[in-house]
Design a protein around this motif. Sequence first.
Motif, PDB file in Angstrom:
ATOM      1  N   THR A 106       5.438  -9.480 -12.108  1.00  0.00           N
ATOM      2  CA  THR A 106       4.546  -8.691 -11.250  1.00  0.00           C
ATOM      3  C   THR A 106       5.073  -8.763  -9.826  1.00  0.00           C
ATOM      4  O   THR A 106       5.863  -9.650  -9.491  1.00  0.00           O
ATOM      5  CB  THR A 106       3.100  -9.228 -11.306  1.00  0.00           C
ATOM      6  OG1 THR A 106       3.078 -10.571 -10.840  1.00  0.00           O
ATOM      7  CG2 THR A 106       2.528  -9.145 -12.704  1.00  0.00           C
ATOM      8  N   GLN A 107       4.650  -7.824  -8.995  1.00  0.00           N
ATOM      9  CA  GLN A 107       5.121  -7.785  -7.614  1.00  0.00           C
ATOM     10  C   GLN A 107       4.161  -8.459  -6.635  1.00  0.00           C
ATOM     11  O   GLN A 107       4.570  -8.902  -5.564  1.00  0.00           O
ATOM     12  CB  GLN A 107       5.340  -6.338  -7.146  1.00  0.00           C
ATOM     13  CG  GLN A 107       6.529  -5.668  -7.771  1.00  0.00           C
ATOM     14  CD  GLN A 107       6.246  -5.233  -9.209  1.00  0.00           C
ATOM     15  OE1 GLN A 107       5.188  -4.711  -9.513  1.00  0.00           O
ATOM     16  NE2 GLN A 107       7.197  -5.478 -10.076  1.00  0.00           N
ATOM     17  N   VAL A 108       2.884  -8.480  -6.978  1.00  0.00           N
ATOM     18  CA  VAL A 108       1.877  -9.078  -6.109  1.00  0.00           C
ATOM     19  C   VAL A 108       0.868  -9.835  -6.955  1.00  0.00           C
ATOM     20  O   VAL A 108       0.727  -9.578  -8.152  1.00  0.00           O
ATOM     21  CB  VAL A 108       1.161  -8.031  -5.218  1.00  0.00           C
ATOM     22  CG1 VAL A 108       2.077  -7.494  -4.136  1.00  0.00           C
ATOM     23  CG2 VAL A 108       0.594  -6.898  -6.026  1.00  0.00           C
ATOM     24  N   LEU A 109       0.163 -10.740  -6.301  1.00  0.00           N
ATOM     25  CA  LEU A 109      -0.824 -11.583  -6.970  1.00  0.00           C
ATOM     26  C   LEU A 109      -2.089 -11.596  -6.146  1.00  0.00           C
ATOM     27  O   LEU A 109      -2.047 -11.767  -4.930  1.00  0.00           O
ATOM     28  CB  LEU A 109      -0.281 -13.007  -7.111  1.00  0.00           C
ATOM     29  CG  LEU A 109      -1.268 -14.107  -7.510  1.00  0.00           C
ATOM     30  CD1 LEU A 109      -1.766 -13.912  -8.932  1.00  0.00           C
ATOM     31  CD2 LEU A 109      -0.618 -15.483  -7.354  1.00  0.00           C
ATOM     32  N   SER A 110      -3.210 -11.432  -6.805  1.00  0.00           N
ATOM     33  CA  SER A 110      -4.513 -11.608  -6.177  1.00  0.00           C
ATOM     34  C   SER A 110      -5.059 -12.933  -6.672  1.00  0.00           C
ATOM     35  O   SER A 110      -5.243 -13.134  -7.875  1.00  0.00           O
ATOM     36  CB  SER A 110      -5.455 -10.464  -6.588  1.00  0.00           C
ATOM     37  OG  SER A 110      -6.772 -10.745  -6.158  1.00  0.00           O
ATOM     38  N   THR A 111      -5.303 -13.854  -5.733  1.00  0.00           N
ATOM     39  CA  THR A 111      -5.787 -15.176  -6.103  1.00  0.00           C
ATOM     40  C   THR A 111      -6.527 -15.784  -4.922  1.00  0.00           C
ATOM     41  O   THR A 111      -6.527 -15.221  -3.822  1.00  0.00           O
ATOM     42  CB  THR A 111      -4.613 -16.076  -6.545  1.00  0.00           C
ATOM     43  OG1 THR A 111      -5.122 -17.259  -7.141  1.00  0.00           O
ATOM     44  CG2 THR A 111      -3.698 -16.433  -5.392  1.00  0.00           C
ATOM     45  N   VAL A 114       0.836  -1.205   0.000  1.00  0.00           N
ATOM     46  CA  VAL A 114       0.000   0.000   0.000  1.00  0.00           C
ATOM     47  C   VAL A 114       0.872   1.258   0.000  1.00  0.00           C
ATOM     48  O   VAL A 114       0.600   2.210  -0.741  1.00  0.00           O
ATOM     49  CB  VAL A 114      -0.983  -0.010   1.194  1.00  0.00           C
ATOM     50  CG1 VAL A 114      -1.688   1.325   1.332  1.00  0.00           C
ATOM     51  CG2 VAL A 114      -2.000  -1.139   1.039  1.00  0.00           C
ATOM     52  N   ALA A 115       1.923   1.260   0.809  1.00  0.00           N
ATOM     53  CA  ALA A 115       2.810   2.432   0.871  1.00  0.00           C
ATOM     54  C   ALA A 115       3.456   2.697  -0.485  1.00  0.00           C
ATOM     55  O   ALA A 115       3.499   3.843  -0.949  1.00  0.00           O
ATOM     56  CB  ALA A 115       3.880   2.225   1.942  1.00  0.00           C
ATOM     57  N   ASP A 116       3.936   1.645  -1.150  1.00  0.00           N
ATOM     58  CA  ASP A 116       4.533   1.824  -2.478  1.00  0.00           C
ATOM     59  C   ASP A 116       3.496   2.302  -3.479  1.00  0.00           C
ATOM     60  O   ASP A 116       3.786   3.153  -4.321  1.00  0.00           O
ATOM     61  CB  ASP A 116       5.167   0.518  -2.972  1.00  0.00           C
ATOM     62  CG  ASP A 116       6.566   0.311  -2.431  1.00  0.00           C
ATOM     63  OD1 ASP A 116       7.058   1.167  -1.654  1.00  0.00           O
ATOM     64  OD2 ASP A 116       7.187  -0.719  -2.788  1.00  0.00           O
ATOM     65  N   PHE A 117       2.295   1.748  -3.405  1.00  0.00           N
ATOM     66  CA  PHE A 117       1.239   2.174  -4.317  1.00  0.00           C
ATOM     67  C   PHE A 117       0.939   3.654  -4.128  1.00  0.00           C
ATOM     68  O   PHE A 117       0.784   4.386  -5.100  1.00  0.00           O
ATOM     69  CB  PHE A 117      -0.029   1.336  -4.094  1.00  0.00           C
ATOM     70  CG  PHE A 117      -1.169   1.745  -4.983  1.00  0.00           C
ATOM     71  CD1 PHE A 117      -1.274   1.237  -6.269  1.00  0.00           C
ATOM     72  CD2 PHE A 117      -2.117   2.662  -4.553  1.00  0.00           C
ATOM     73  CE1 PHE A 117      -2.308   1.641  -7.103  1.00  0.00           C
ATOM     74  CE2 PHE A 117      -3.148   3.069  -5.379  1.00  0.00           C
ATOM     75  CZ  PHE A 117      -3.251   2.549  -6.658  1.00  0.00           C
ATOM     76  N   GLN A 134      -5.948   3.763 -10.529  1.00  0.00           N
ATOM     77  CA  GLN A 134      -4.506   3.759 -10.781  1.00  0.00           C
ATOM     78  C   GLN A 134      -3.871   2.384 -10.592  1.00  0.00           C
ATOM     79  O   GLN A 134      -2.687   2.203 -10.856  1.00  0.00           O
ATOM     80  CB  GLN A 134      -3.808   4.755  -9.846  1.00  0.00           C
ATOM     81  CG  GLN A 134      -4.247   6.182 -10.034  1.00  0.00           C
ATOM     82  CD  GLN A 134      -3.887   6.701 -11.415  1.00  0.00           C
ATOM     83  OE1 GLN A 134      -2.752   6.563 -11.849  1.00  0.00           O
ATOM     84  NE2 GLN A 134      -4.839   7.286 -12.107  1.00  0.00           N
ATOM     85  N   LEU A 135      -4.670   1.398 -10.141  1.00  0.00           N
ATOM     86  CA  LEU A 135      -4.150   0.059  -9.895  1.00  0.00           C
ATOM     87  C   LEU A 135      -3.716  -0.583 -11.209  1.00  0.00           C
ATOM     88  O   LEU A 135      -4.500  -0.696 -12.144  1.00  0.00           O
ATOM     89  CB  LEU A 135      -5.223  -0.803  -9.219  1.00  0.00           C
ATOM     90  CG  LEU A 135      -4.823  -2.209  -8.801  1.00  0.00           C
ATOM     91  CD1 LEU A 135      -3.677  -2.187  -7.808  1.00  0.00           C
ATOM     92  CD2 LEU A 135      -6.027  -2.927  -8.209  1.00  0.00           C
ATOM     93  N   LYS A 136      -2.472  -0.976 -11.284  1.00  0.00           N
ATOM     94  CA  LYS A 136      -1.939  -1.583 -12.505  1.00  0.00           C
ATOM     95  C   LYS A 136      -2.191  -3.089 -12.449  1.00  0.00           C
ATOM     96  O   LYS A 136      -1.398  -3.853 -11.902  1.00  0.00           O
ATOM     97  CB  LYS A 136      -0.450  -1.283 -12.645  1.00  0.00           C
ATOM     98  CG  LYS A 136       0.084  -1.697 -13.983  1.00  0.00           C
ATOM     99  CD  LYS A 136       1.425  -1.061 -14.249  1.00  0.00           C
ATOM    100  CE  LYS A 136       1.856  -1.506 -15.626  1.00  0.00           C
ATOM    101  NZ  LYS A 136       2.652  -0.578 -16.318  1.00  0.00           N
ATOM    102  N   SER A 141       4.413   1.575  -9.773  1.00  0.00           N
ATOM    103  CA  SER A 141       5.503   0.712  -9.306  1.00  0.00           C
ATOM    104  C   SER A 141       5.000  -0.650  -8.827  1.00  0.00           C
ATOM    105  O   SER A 141       5.791  -1.557  -8.623  1.00  0.00           O
ATOM    106  CB  SER A 141       6.274   1.402  -8.171  1.00  0.00           C
ATOM    107  OG  SER A 141       5.483   1.445  -6.986  1.00  0.00           O
ATOM    108  N   VAL A 142       3.699  -0.772  -8.629  1.00  0.00           N
ATOM    109  CA  VAL A 142       3.126  -2.023  -8.127  1.00  0.00           C
ATOM    110  C   VAL A 142       2.265  -2.651  -9.214  1.00  0.00           C
ATOM    111  O   VAL A 142       1.204  -2.133  -9.555  1.00  0.00           O
ATOM    112  CB  VAL A 142       2.275  -1.782  -6.860  1.00  0.00           C
ATOM    113  CG1 VAL A 142       1.682  -3.088  -6.360  1.00  0.00           C
ATOM    114  CG2 VAL A 142       3.097  -1.113  -5.769  1.00  0.00           C
TER     115      VAL A 142
END
Length: 192
Positions: free
Chosen positions: A70-75, A10-13, A49-51, A19-20
């Motif tokens: 990618t840096q994160v995954l939603s699954t 969240v902080a990076d976003f 803005q969510l990439k 960047s995320v």
Amino acid sequence: SKYTSFKEVVADFKKDPKSVKLAGGSVKGSMDHLGPAMVIQAAGGDPLQLKNIPYDAGGKAMAGLLSGDTQVLSTGFGEALGLANQGAVRILAVTSEERLGQAPDVPTVKELGYDVTFANWRGFFGIPGLASDKADAYRALLKKMYDTPQWEEIRKQRGWQNLYHPGDEFYSFLEEQEKAIGSMMRKLGFLQ
């Protein structure tokens, strides 16, 4: 991954949304996109803005994460649990109402201060005009299945929540889902 907590994501976003990169195993506007968008909004970020990087299957999305594309995954929790237990991925947070027994050290996003719960649920639906005695019989059969040790074993193995909502309770649940998910879909431009 450099991330050891969801708060770091969240902080990076918030510093630089580009960047995320978020992987998901389906198209934009799917559950893998909507859940994180709802959390980003609750965290004070702009979900537009969510990439989101859509992959055409969960396995391909996981490969995108593991390769660093990618840096994160939603699954789904169950899809990540095995790899987390092997040390290949780190589960940063879950969107369930409470922590899950299979990963008791993983916080919920709600615990982290983001007022969101989200589950990729499934439902059983009948035809319009289904006789109430038949609907009641189906509900009783499903309730009986939910109460079996076999269901409990499968549910625990896969990291599934027990989200049984019969009859009017299910209807109310659907109305709440329509409000929350519909609102985010409108914000992201998927619904008018």
